[in-house]
Enzyme design. Structure first.
Site, PDB file in Angstrom:
ATOM      1  N   SER A 249      35.269  -1.441   8.356  1.00 30.50           N
ATOM      2  CA  SER A 249      36.124  -0.805   7.380  1.00 30.50           C
ATOM      3  C   SER A 249      36.125  -1.696   6.689  1.00 30.50           C
ATOM      4  O   SER A 249      36.078  -2.298   6.373  1.00 30.50           O
ATOM      5  CB  SER A 249      37.052   0.199   8.046  1.00 30.50           C
ATOM      6  OG  SER A 249      37.742   0.145   7.558  1.00 30.50           O
TER       7      SER A 249
ATOM      8  N   TYR B 178      44.380  -1.725  13.653  1.00 30.32           N
ATOM      9  CA  TYR B 178      43.281  -0.808  12.884  1.00 30.32           C
ATOM     10  C   TYR B 178      43.081  -2.195  12.232  1.00 30.32           C
ATOM     11  O   TYR B 178      41.300  -2.375  12.605  1.00 30.32           O
ATOM     12  CB  TYR B 178      43.177   0.218  12.605  1.00 30.32           C
ATOM     13  CG  TYR B 178      41.929   0.760  11.701  1.00 30.32           C
ATOM     14  CD1 TYR B 178      41.589   1.422  12.797  1.00 30.32           C
ATOM     15  CD2 TYR B 178      41.859   0.971  10.485  1.00 30.32           C
ATOM     16  CE1 TYR B 178      39.338   2.356  12.617  1.00 30.32           C
ATOM     17  CE2 TYR B 178      40.867   1.353  10.554  1.00 30.32           C
ATOM     18  CZ  TYR B 178      39.237   1.561  11.376  1.00 30.32           C
ATOM     19  OH  TYR B 178      38.629   2.464  11.019  1.00 30.32           O
TER      20      TYR B 178
HETATM   21  N1  NAP Z   1      36.506   7.836   9.046  1.00 29.03           N
HETATM   22  C1  NAP Z   1      36.426   7.378   8.539  1.00 29.03           C
HETATM   23  O1  NAP Z   1      36.945   7.097   7.488  1.00 29.03           O
HETATM   24  C2  NAP Z   1      36.179   5.666   9.261  1.00 29.03           C
HETATM   25  C3  NAP Z   1      36.135   4.614   8.021  1.00 29.03           C
HETATM   26  C4  NAP Z   1      35.619   3.870   8.775  1.00 29.03           C
HETATM   27  C5  NAP Z   1      35.187   3.505   9.043  1.00 29.03           C
HETATM   28  N2  NAP Z   1      35.594   4.317  10.080  1.00 29.03           N
HETATM   29  C6  NAP Z   1      34.995   3.760  11.447  1.00 29.03           C
HETATM   30  O2  NAP Z   1      33.389   4.982  11.688  1.00 29.03           O
HETATM   31  C7  NAP Z   1      33.248   5.272  12.834  1.00 29.03           C
HETATM   32  C8  NAP Z   1      33.024   6.602  13.234  1.00 29.03           C
HETATM   33  O3  NAP Z   1      34.783   6.952  13.497  1.00 29.03           O
HETATM   34  P1  NAP Z   1      34.440   8.426  12.885  1.00 29.03           P
HETATM   35  O4  NAP Z   1      35.056   8.505  11.777  1.00 29.03           O
HETATM   36  O5  NAP Z   1      33.248   9.266  13.481  1.00 29.03           O
HETATM   37  O6  NAP Z   1      35.494   8.907  14.228  1.00 29.03           O
HETATM   38  P2  NAP Z   1      35.582  10.045  14.731  1.00 29.03           P
HETATM   39  O7  NAP Z   1      34.770  11.585  14.538  1.00 29.03           O
HETATM   40  O8  NAP Z   1      36.725   9.983  15.711  1.00 29.03           O
HETATM   41  O9  NAP Z   1      34.351   9.616  16.268  1.00 29.03           O
HETATM   42  C9  NAP Z   1      34.900   8.351  17.333  1.00 29.03           C
HETATM   43  C10 NAP Z   1      33.620   8.106  18.096  1.00 29.03           C
HETATM   44  O10 NAP Z   1      33.997   7.570  18.914  1.00 29.03           O
HETATM   45  C11 NAP Z   1      33.540   7.194  20.620  1.00 29.03           C
HETATM   46  N3  NAP Z   1      34.551   6.576  20.996  1.00 29.03           N
HETATM   47  C12 NAP Z   1      36.296   6.659  21.095  1.00 29.03           C
HETATM   48  N4  NAP Z   1      36.567   5.509  21.835  1.00 29.03           N
HETATM   49  C13 NAP Z   1      35.418   5.612  22.932  1.00 29.03           C
HETATM   50  C14 NAP Z   1      35.602   4.642  23.407  1.00 29.03           C
HETATM   51  N5  NAP Z   1      36.408   4.185  24.282  1.00 29.03           N
HETATM   52  N6  NAP Z   1      34.133   4.313  24.403  1.00 29.03           N
HETATM   53  C15 NAP Z   1      32.910   5.335  23.480  1.00 29.03           C
HETATM   54  N7  NAP Z   1      33.241   6.000  22.537  1.00 29.03           N
HETATM   55  C16 NAP Z   1      33.842   5.619  22.138  1.00 29.03           C
HETATM   56  C17 NAP Z   1      34.594   9.107  20.509  1.00 29.03           C
HETATM   57  O11 NAP Z   1      33.860   9.364  21.657  1.00 29.03           O
HETATM   58  P3  NAP Z   1      34.266   9.627  23.343  1.00 29.03           P
HETATM   59  O12 NAP Z   1      35.484  10.262  22.506  1.00 29.03           O
HETATM   60  O13 NAP Z   1      33.665  11.264  23.238  1.00 29.03           O
HETATM   61  O14 NAP Z   1      34.061   9.054  23.761  1.00 29.03           O
HETATM   62  C18 NAP Z   1      33.589   9.394  18.669  1.00 29.03           C
HETATM   63  O15 NAP Z   1      31.943   9.651  19.479  1.00 29.03           O
HETATM   64  C19 NAP Z   1      34.880   3.898  13.860  1.00 29.03           C
HETATM   65  O16 NAP Z   1      34.384   2.601  14.358  1.00 29.03           O
HETATM   66  C20 NAP Z   1      35.505   3.839  12.461  1.00 29.03           C
HETATM   67  O17 NAP Z   1      36.227   3.076  12.717  1.00 29.03           O
HETATM   68  C21 NAP Z   1      35.810   5.183   9.597  1.00 29.03           C
END
Ligand code: NAP
Length: 301
Positions: A179, A192
């Site tokens: 991130s 985070y």
């Molecule tokens: N959105 C942003 O602005 C942003 C910015 C920078 C980086 N990121 C990174 O991108 C990645 C994806 O995030 P997203 O934004 O797409 O959020 P999201 O829609 O909330 O997706 C998060 C995913 O992680 C899974 N997850 C959470 N805890 C888990 C666990 N203990 N075991 C297995 N799976 C787990 C969730 O599935 P389940 O709940 O079904 O397990 C879900 O599929 C993350 O690493 C986040 O830090 C996001």
């Protein structure tokens, strides 16, 4: 000390055209070693595939004809994503309910992958959770520990067990979602940010470990992406984020897909993100100011 730092900066500035060319040549040589790599007929394992960026990336790889392994905790959501992957043209789809913090779950995930495909071409480490409160407002350290457990140890756990399978495939890939918070610390995100810095440190060191092996590591540094991550934030949620101008998960997935195919070393998303990355090494005061301004703007809602 400050004078010598400024003199070094001055020397680097004078040499910058030469350094730029050397950097370009080194990048091209490394990317050439990672090619050719075409997504069709490849086996791609995506953690956190039940929503957001992971879900969109599963669709992108499916559309390109890959076999996709979808891992996350919510089986019903994974089944929904799997159905769409099949419609989009995935060669094969495997759903494995997995909590990345559980070693038994991860062993099962890799066992099922091996049984079905016998190899793994690409591991996408994307599962993650976030937080949204200041460190001094926490009642205990549960949120900080959980963030390290999921965002950092979750990646290490899956990588450890998947590595033997990745070694069986030529020019295999590890793609990991850090991130912008993994490049520079901003408010309300201590735990985070720490977990995402840890991800960066681990995969840069792993790249060094695997330097002579045919495994290529891509680190992604997304800025704000519209997903459900801010709804599932751990701990208290004292504010709503202003996501105006944030990237869609489809756009983020498209960039990640291209970086994976090209074997790109790292991708920093958004113009401001790139500027912060550039400034933090040489102009840390300016980088800190920029991060502060960007974060405050998002917090205003
Ligand atoms: N959105 C942003 O602005 C942003 C910015 C920078 C980086 N990121 C990174 O991108 C990645 C994806 O995030 P997203 O934004 O797409 O959020 P999201 O829609 O909330 O997706 C998060 C995913 O992680 C899974 N997850 C959470 N805890 C888990 C666990 N203990 N075991 C297995 N799976 C787990 C969730 O599935 P389940 O709940 O079904 O397990 C879900 O599929 C993350 O690493 C986040 O830090 C996001």
């Amino acid at each position: 000390m400050a004078v010598s730092t400024d003199l070094s900066l001055f020397a680097v500035t004078l040499l910058s055209p030469i350094l730029c060319i050397a950097n370009f040549v080194a990048r091209k040589a490394r990317e050439a070693a990672a090619k050719p790599w075409r997504p069709e007929d490849k086996v791609i394992l995506i953690t956190g595939a039940s929503s957001g960026i992971g879900e969109s990336l599963a669709y992108t790889f499916s559309h390109a004809g890959s076999s996709v392994i979808l891992a996350a905790r919510r089986k019903d959501e994974l089944d929904r994503v799997a159905e769409r992957c099949t419609e989009l043209g995935a060669k094969d789809v495997l759903v494995v309910t997995t909590d990345v913090t559980s070693e038994a779950d991860v062993e099962n995930l890799i066992k099922k992958t091996e049984e079905r495909y016998g190899k793994l071409d690409c591991l996408v480490l994307n599962a993650g959770v976030s937080m949204g409160q200041t460190f001094d407002s926490l009642q205990n350290l549960d949120v900080i520990k959980r963030l390290m457990d999921v965002n950092y140890m979750g990646c290490v756990n899956v990588t450890f067990h998947a590595l033997p399978l990745l070694k069986r495939a030529p020019k295999s890939r590890i793609v990991v979602n850090s991130s912008l918070a993994g490049i520079a610390g901003g408010p309300y995100r201590t735990g985070y940010s720490a977990s995402k810095f840890a991800v960066r440190g681990f995969y840069e060191a792993l790249r060094a470990d695997l330097w002579d092996q045919d495994i290529h590591i891509t680190i992604i540094y997304p800025g704000a992406v519209v997903t459900s991550i801010n709804k599932t934030r751990l701990g208290d949620r004292p504010f709503d984020l202003n996501m105006r101008g944030a990237m869609t998960s489809e756009e983020c997935a498209r960039i990640m897909f291209e970086a994976t195919c090209n074997g790109t070393k790292e991708v920093v998303l958004t113009g401001k993100g790139k500027l912060i990355r550039l400034l933090e090494a040489s102009f840390p005061e300016l980088a800190a100011l920029l991060i502060h301004k960007v974060s405050r703007k998002m917090l205003k809602g």
